[in-house]
Design an enzyme around this catalytic site. Structure first.
Site, PDB file in Angstrom:
ATOM      1  N   SER A   1       0.796  -1.224   0.000  1.00 24.83           N
ATOM      2  CA  SER A   1       0.000   0.000   0.000  1.00 24.83           C
ATOM      3  C   SER A   1       0.833   1.282   0.000  1.00 24.83           C
ATOM      4  CB  SER A   1      -0.950  -0.034   1.198  1.00 24.83           C
ATOM      5  OG  SER A   1      -1.816   1.051   1.161  1.00 24.83           O
ATOM      6  N   HIS A   2       0.710   2.029   1.085  1.00 16.82           N
ATOM      7  CA  HIS A   2       1.316   3.355   1.183  1.00 16.82           C
ATOM      8  C   HIS A   2       2.765   3.310   1.641  1.00 16.82           C
ATOM      9  CE1 HIS A   2      -0.597   1.851   4.744  1.00 16.82           C
ATOM     10  NE2 HIS A   2       0.211   2.587   5.479  1.00 16.82           N
TER      11      HIS A   2
ATOM     12  N   ASP B   1      -2.975   6.268  -3.351  1.00 21.93           N
ATOM     13  CA  ASP B   1      -1.784   5.660  -2.747  1.00 21.93           C
ATOM     14  C   ASP B   1      -1.179   4.567  -3.619  1.00 21.93           C
ATOM     15  OD1 ASP B   1      -3.730   3.728  -2.375  1.00 21.93           O
ATOM     16  OD2 ASP B   1      -2.872   3.028  -0.488  1.00 21.93           O
TER      17      ASP B   1
ATOM     18  N   ASP C   1      -1.361   1.315  -3.904  1.00 22.55           N
ATOM     19  CA  ASP C   1      -2.196   0.281  -4.517  1.00 22.55           C
ATOM     20  C   ASP C   1      -3.569   0.798  -4.940  1.00 22.55           C
ATOM     21  OD1 ASP C   1      -2.804   0.577  -1.785  1.00 22.55           O
ATOM     22  OD2 ASP C   1      -3.707  -1.411  -1.688  1.00 22.55           O
TER      23      ASP C   1
ATOM     24  N   ASP D   1      -6.110   2.273  -3.338  1.00 24.22           N
ATOM     25  CA  ASP D   1      -7.351   2.199  -2.554  1.00 24.22           C
ATOM     26  C   ASP D   1      -7.576   3.419  -1.666  1.00 24.22           C
ATOM     27  OD1 ASP D   1      -5.362   1.530  -0.783  1.00 24.22           O
ATOM     28  OD2 ASP D   1      -6.266  -0.342  -0.093  1.00 24.22           O
ATOM     29  N   ARG D   2      -6.576   4.291  -1.537  1.00 24.65           N
ATOM     30  CA  ARG D   2      -6.763   5.488  -0.704  1.00 24.65           C
ATOM     31  C   ARG D   2      -6.999   6.711  -1.575  1.00 24.65           C
ATOM     32  NH1 ARG D   2      -2.901   5.365   4.544  1.00 24.65           N
ATOM     33  NH2 ARG D   2      -3.227   3.170   5.045  1.00 24.65           N
TER      34      ARG D   2
ATOM     35  N   LYS E   1     -11.640  -0.506  -0.215  1.00 20.60           N
ATOM     36  CA  LYS E   1     -11.758   0.931  -0.357  1.00 20.60           C
ATOM     37  C   LYS E   1     -11.234   1.300  -1.737  1.00 20.60           C
ATOM     38  CE  LYS E   1      -7.572   1.892   2.379  1.00 20.60           C
ATOM     39  NZ  LYS E   1      -7.198   0.752   3.239  1.00 20.60           N
TER      40      LYS E   1
HETATM   41  C1  VG1 Z   1      -3.606   1.521   8.250  1.00 19.04           C
HETATM   42  C2  VG1 Z   1      -4.838   2.387   8.431  1.00 19.04           C
HETATM   43  C3  VG1 Z   1      -6.094   1.555   8.226  1.00 19.04           C
HETATM   44  C4  VG1 Z   1      -6.047   0.910   6.830  1.00 19.04           C
HETATM   45  C5  VG1 Z   1      -4.776   0.099   6.681  1.00 19.04           C
HETATM   46  C6  VG1 Z   1      -4.621  -0.460   5.293  1.00 19.04           C
HETATM   47  O1  VG1 Z   1      -3.594   0.486   9.212  1.00 19.04           O
HETATM   48  O2  VG1 Z   1      -4.843   2.980   9.716  1.00 19.04           O
HETATM   49  O3  VG1 Z   1      -7.223   2.383   8.380  1.00 19.04           O
HETATM   50  O4  VG1 Z   1      -7.160   0.074   6.642  1.00 19.04           O
HETATM   51  O5  VG1 Z   1      -3.635   0.933   6.942  1.00 19.04           O
HETATM   52  O6  VG1 Z   1      -4.573   0.566   4.364  1.00 19.04           O
HETATM   53  P1  VG1 Z   1      -2.717   0.552  10.547  1.00 19.04           P
HETATM   54  O7  VG1 Z   1      -2.933  -0.750  11.245  1.00 19.04           O
HETATM   55  O8  VG1 Z   1      -1.308   0.824  10.131  1.00 19.04           O
HETATM   56  O9  VG1 Z   1      -3.268   1.728  11.329  1.00 19.04           O
HETATM   57  V1  VG1 Z   1      -3.778   0.356   2.895  1.00 19.04           V
HETATM   58  O10 VG1 Z   1      -4.228   1.585   1.968  1.00 19.04           O
HETATM   59  O11 VG1 Z   1      -3.333  -1.117   2.958  1.00 19.04           O
HETATM   60  O12 VG1 Z   1      -4.167  -0.309   1.868  1.00 19.04           O
HETATM   61 CO    CO Z   2      -3.575   1.226   0.084  1.00 20.12          CO
END
Ligand code: VG1
Ligand code: CO
Length: 545
Positions: free
Chosen positions: A114-115, A279, A281, A283-284, A378
């Site tokens: 992800s991010h 982001d 991947d 989804d954000r 998302k």
């Molecule tokens: C973080 C965010 C959470 C989100 C997760 C995956 O998790 O707080 O709201 O669902 O990332 O997002 P954590 O446990 O680090 O707080 V991402 O865009 O994988 O795709």
């Molecule tokens: Co993501």
């Protein structure tokens, strides 16, 4: 003739999936059989997939291609019948969800952290999604982890790599692999939900200017096809639209800190009307107006209040779900609409049952995540298109829309303070101490604030009855303000402490403050109650959003 081979292996102790799959540094994934063990553990935890369809794709980061080749050989050796894989190994997370649903696949594997930054020393990740298109629920992720602790062999094929770059179907052992256009199915779904003709009119009129920042990650090709080719947005409005294996050295997290370049443009003298970013991947999403930032919690509330203006949601909403740390702005909209509001633990996997049961239509998280029942993840570009559709209907600026929303519903001042990469022991002690003393806080006063309740959030899934405990420490005050503490479940080095702060303001005269100023009392109380400086050794958060 391609041979199935069974190789011996030994368990790794650290393969428990977190908030969103297994995330580790690339060199960890490159250890002998590390990825193979996890993939075989996924397959061993599933039943009935022989001859069925699997979807595979990732955000294009470093190690994506190698990982996909390994997964394809193992899927074939374990008996899957067919795999759909995005061209070049690319598929955004919401696109995987869309493709799984549209083609009625058995499930899917997403390669992404992800991010988190990428590259040879960066992060990599893998997660399994089930047949509804959503992340596997905890029951399955725990089974995968349990399996990974005893695994002693895995199945693969004795053959080389296959071509992922040209579309079409090819054989891999007894399995067929189809390389698909990563954007087509997803773009078609977006056209069903939003009024593309109306958005195109807004853009063609020439008076509307926007920027979209793909942050050199997976949404680049999606933005080109949807925003540029189908909606007429000029190519110069798309920033960093070419995916790169290291995301251009950046941190593809669409927030005020990591999407600095976009934020600077949106706060400059001749700022465009609308700005957005996604982001790693896809989804954000981050939503900006001219010199104005919409918090993700507010964005969810605004989308809910205006959903009836779009073709996809004209019939109204069944309900709304938000993660516990997300602000209560959406609760007020649900209340006025007379629909149910569900509060779930952090992570999209907790929305799946509510969506499948038809209990909710929109979901959101404070961490720049918004989505709906159109997929089971998302969805960054979906949120951008939703906002564009609203702007085209209402013909007002982003600022006007948010101000009107606050006047009508009140404003939930909101901020998240992250202490990234702190010492894991210190962070653990902070949470333990809060947990021990948290129970005694009710009735205590801190300045003007009196504690109404404090607890360790637990969630009972209303659909399957499963219980998830220890999902964050909450302190609620009598005026509705809240402070929430949790440790991140997606980080890969040390620990990350997240402190979520929220205060409600009904008076329109007092809604124009800077969020940090409006929350100053709560920020002080958070440090006093949790002794953040003491346990983390940090004077200030590393990221404020
Ligand atoms: C973080 C965010 C959470 C989100 C997760 C995956 O998790 O707080 O709201 O669902 O990332 O997002 P954590 O446990 O680090 O707080 V991402 O865009 O994988 O795709
Ligand atoms: Co993501």
């Amino acid at each position: 003739m391609v041979n199935v081979v069974v190789r011996e292996t030994r368990p790794y102790p650290d393969q428990r999936p977190g908030t969103s799959g297994l995330r580790k540094k690339v060199p960890v994934f490159q250890q002998e059989n590390y990825l193979e063990n996890f993939v075989q553990s996924i397959f061993d935890s599933l039943e009935g997939y022989q001859g069925k369809l699997l979807v595979v794709g990732g955000d294009g980061r470093y190690y994506n291609r190698e990982a996909i080749q390994i997964i394809l050989r193992m899927a074939a050796a374990n008996g899957f019948g067919r795999v759909l894989v995005g061209r070049g190994g690319l598929l955004s997370t919401p696109a995987v969800s869309c493709v799984i649903r549209k083609h009625a696949a058995f499930g899917g594997i997403i390669l992404s952290a992800s991010h988190n930054p990428a590259g040879p020393e960066g992060d990599f990740g893998i997660k399994y999604n089930i047949g509804n298109g959503g992340p596997a629920p905890e029951k399955i992720t725990e089974a995968i982890y349990a399996r990974s602790q005893v695994i002693d062999r895995y199945r693969t094929l004795d053959c080389g790599d296959i071509d992922l770059d040209s579309p079409g179907e090819r054989a891999l052992g007894d399995m067929r692999v189809e390389v698909i256009d990563p954007v087509a199915d997803y773009a078609e779904l977006m056209e069903q939900l939003f009024d593309f003709d109306l958005i195109r009119t807004l853009i063609d009129a020439g008076a509307f200017e926007m920027r979209f920042d793909a942050m050199h990650a997976v949404t680049g090709p999606y933005a080109v096809e949807i925003l540029e080719n189908r909606l007429g947005v000029s190519p110069s409005s798309l920033m960093h639209a070419r995916p790169k294996e290291d995301f251009g050295g950046g941190h593809p997290d669409p927030n005020l800190v990591y999407a600095r370049e976009l934020v600077d443009i949106m706060y400059s003298a001749n700022a465009p009307d609308f700005g957005a970013a996604s982001d790693g991947d896809g989804d954000r999403n981050m939503i900006l107006g001219r010199r104005c930032f919409i918090t993700p919690s507010d964005s969810l509330a605004v989308l809910a209040a205006n959903a009836h203006l779009t073709p996809g949601y004209r019939r109204g909403l069944a309900g709304i779900a938000r993660s516990m740390p997300t602000s209560q702005a959406a609760d007020r909209v649900a209340d006025r609409l007379g629909i149910e509001l569900y509060e779930t633990p952090t992570g999209w996997k907790f929305f799946g049952n509510l969506l499948d049961a038809g209990k909710v239509t929109l979901c959101g998280e404070e961490s720049f995540g918004t989505g709906s029942d159109h997929v089971r993840e998302k969805d960054g570009l979906w949120a951008v298109l939703f906002w564009l559709n609203l702007l085209a209907v209402r013909k007002e600026s982003v600022q006007t829309i948010i101000n009107a929303h606050w006047r009508s519903y009140g404003r939930n001042y909101y901020s998240r303070h992250d202490y990234e990469g702190v010492d894991a022991d210190g962070a653990g002690q902070l949470m333990d101490s809060l947990r021990r003393h948290g129970g005694d806080l009710a009735g205590r006063r801190f300045g003007d604030h009196e504690v109404a309740f404090s607890d360790d959030f637990a969630y009972r899934d209303p659909v399957d009855g499963s219980l998830s405990e220890h999902q964050g420490l909450r302190i609620g005050f009598t005026d509705g303000s809240r402070i929430v503490f949790r440790l991140s479940g997606t980080g890969t080095s040390g620990a990350t402490l997240r402190v979520y702060l929220e205060r409600y303001e009904a008076d329109p005269q007092k809604q124009g403050l800077d969020a940090q100023d409006a929350l100053a009392d709560l920020i002080r109380i958070a440090d006093e109650v949790a002794r953040i400086r003491h346990y983390t050794g940090r004077e200030a958060p590393s990221v404020i959003t």
